[in-house]
Design a protein around this motif. Structure first.
Motif, PDB file in Angstrom:
ATOM      1  N   GLY A 103       8.535  30.460   9.949  1.00  0.00           N
ATOM      2  CA  GLY A 103       7.286  30.182   9.246  1.00  0.00           C
ATOM      3  C   GLY A 103       7.465  29.499   7.907  1.00  0.00           C
ATOM      4  N   GLN A 104       8.590  28.867   7.689  1.00  0.00           N
ATOM      5  CA  GLN A 104       8.884  28.214   6.414  1.00  0.00           C
ATOM      6  C   GLN A 104       8.561  26.719   6.427  1.00  0.00           C
ATOM      7  N   THR A 105       7.747  26.294   7.367  1.00  0.00           N
ATOM      8  CA  THR A 105       7.312  24.894   7.413  1.00  0.00           C
ATOM      9  C   THR A 105       5.799  24.872   7.239  1.00  0.00           C
ATOM     10  N   PRO A 106       5.329  24.894   5.984  1.00  0.00           N
ATOM     11  CA  PRO A 106       3.890  25.012   5.731  1.00  0.00           C
ATOM     12  C   PRO A 106       3.073  23.846   6.285  1.00  0.00           C
ATOM     13  N   GLU A 107       3.699  22.721   6.504  1.00  0.00           N
ATOM     14  CA  GLU A 107       2.964  21.569   7.036  1.00  0.00           C
ATOM     15  C   GLU A 107       2.622  21.727   8.514  1.00  0.00           C
ATOM     16  N   ILE A 108       3.252  22.699   9.166  1.00  0.00           N
ATOM     17  CA  ILE A 108       2.984  22.939  10.591  1.00  0.00           C
ATOM     18  C   ILE A 108       2.373  24.322  10.747  1.00  0.00           C
ATOM     19  N   LYS A 109       1.167  24.345  11.229  1.00  0.00           N
ATOM     20  CA  LYS A 109       0.441  25.596  11.442  1.00  0.00           C
ATOM     21  C   LYS A 109       0.393  25.900  12.939  1.00  0.00           C
ATOM     22  N   LYS A 110       0.622  27.136  13.263  1.00  0.00           N
ATOM     23  CA  LYS A 110       0.506  27.552  14.664  1.00  0.00           C
ATOM     24  C   LYS A 110      -0.965  27.571  15.039  1.00  0.00           C
ATOM     25  N   THR A 111      -1.264  26.983  16.175  1.00  0.00           N
ATOM     26  CA  THR A 111      -2.637  26.947  16.672  1.00  0.00           C
ATOM     27  C   THR A 111      -2.748  27.840  17.889  1.00  0.00           C
ATOM     28  N   LYS A 112      -3.967  27.997  18.397  1.00  0.00           N
ATOM     29  CA  LYS A 112      -4.154  28.890  19.548  1.00  0.00           C
ATOM     30  C   LYS A 112      -3.434  28.382  20.806  1.00  0.00           C
ATOM     31  N   ASP A 113      -3.159  27.085  20.872  1.00  0.00           N
ATOM     32  CA  ASP A 113      -2.466  26.565  22.051  1.00  0.00           C
ATOM     33  C   ASP A 113      -0.942  26.495  21.869  1.00  0.00           C
ATOM     34  N   TRP A 114      -0.432  27.013  20.769  1.00  0.00           N
ATOM     35  CA  TRP A 114       0.981  26.988  20.445  1.00  0.00           C
ATOM     36  C   TRP A 114       1.836  27.553  21.586  1.00  0.00           C
ATOM     37  N   LYS A 115       1.354  28.609  22.228  1.00  0.00           N
ATOM     38  CA  LYS A 115       2.114  29.301  23.272  1.00  0.00           C
ATOM     39  C   LYS A 115       1.734  28.818  24.662  1.00  0.00           C
ATOM     40  N   MET A 116       0.952  27.762  24.742  1.00  0.00           N
ATOM     41  CA  MET A 116       0.450  27.284  26.028  1.00  0.00           C
ATOM     42  C   MET A 116       1.468  26.368  26.716  1.00  0.00           C
ATOM     43  N   SER A 117       1.477  26.449  28.012  1.00  0.00           N
ATOM     44  CA  SER A 117       2.330  25.596  28.837  1.00  0.00           C
ATOM     45  C   SER A 117       1.418  24.733  29.701  1.00  0.00           C
ATOM     46  N   ASP A 118       1.807  23.463  29.800  1.00  0.00           N
ATOM     47  CA  ASP A 118       0.979  22.592  30.650  1.00  0.00           C
ATOM     48  C   ASP A 118       1.633  22.337  31.983  1.00  0.00           C
TER      49      ASP A 118
END
Length: 118
Positions: A103-118
């Motif tokens: 979590g040390q990359t403040p420019e990248i935020k986890k979104t609700k689809d972060w754990k999604m697989s396509d």
């Protein structure tokens, strides 16, 4: 948990035999065991690095302790299914994977689809 130095990667058959016996002998919270087994099985397809995208470092360590298995030994670094994981695609864009995971990359935020697989 074994440090991994004495572990060998188990075949699928050996792993399922280990899990079946382990379930019979397990004493503790069954939901934690279930989660640990799920992470282990899915991780064999994703790889241990992408698994760190789905779970915190502390959670992965807890699962390894529960199962007495080193995930870095029991999983590939990056598995075939990793390429379909949204979070793994994002991880490929950063210069420091471990900063992203912690979590040390403040420019990248986890979104609700972060754990999604396509």
């Amino acid at each position: 948990m074994d440090s991994g130095k004495n572990q060998v990667r188990l075949s699928d058959e050996e792993l399922f035999s280990y899990i079946n016996q382990y379930i019979k002998d397990y004493k503790g919270y069954m939901d934690e065991l279930e989660n640990a087994i799920g992470a282990l099985i899915v991780g064999r397809h994703l790889g241990w690095k992408p698994l760190y995208i789905l779970h915190s470092i502390a959670t992965i360590k807890k699962y390894q302790v529960i199962l007495h298995l080193d995930f870095k030994v029991q999983m590939p670094e990056v598995g075939a299914k990793a390429k379909s994981l949204v979070g793994w695609k994002i991880a490929q864009q950063v210069s420091n994977f471990w900063k992203l995971v912690s979590g040390q990359t403040p420019e990248i935020k986890k979104t609700k689809d972060w754990k999604m697989s396509d």
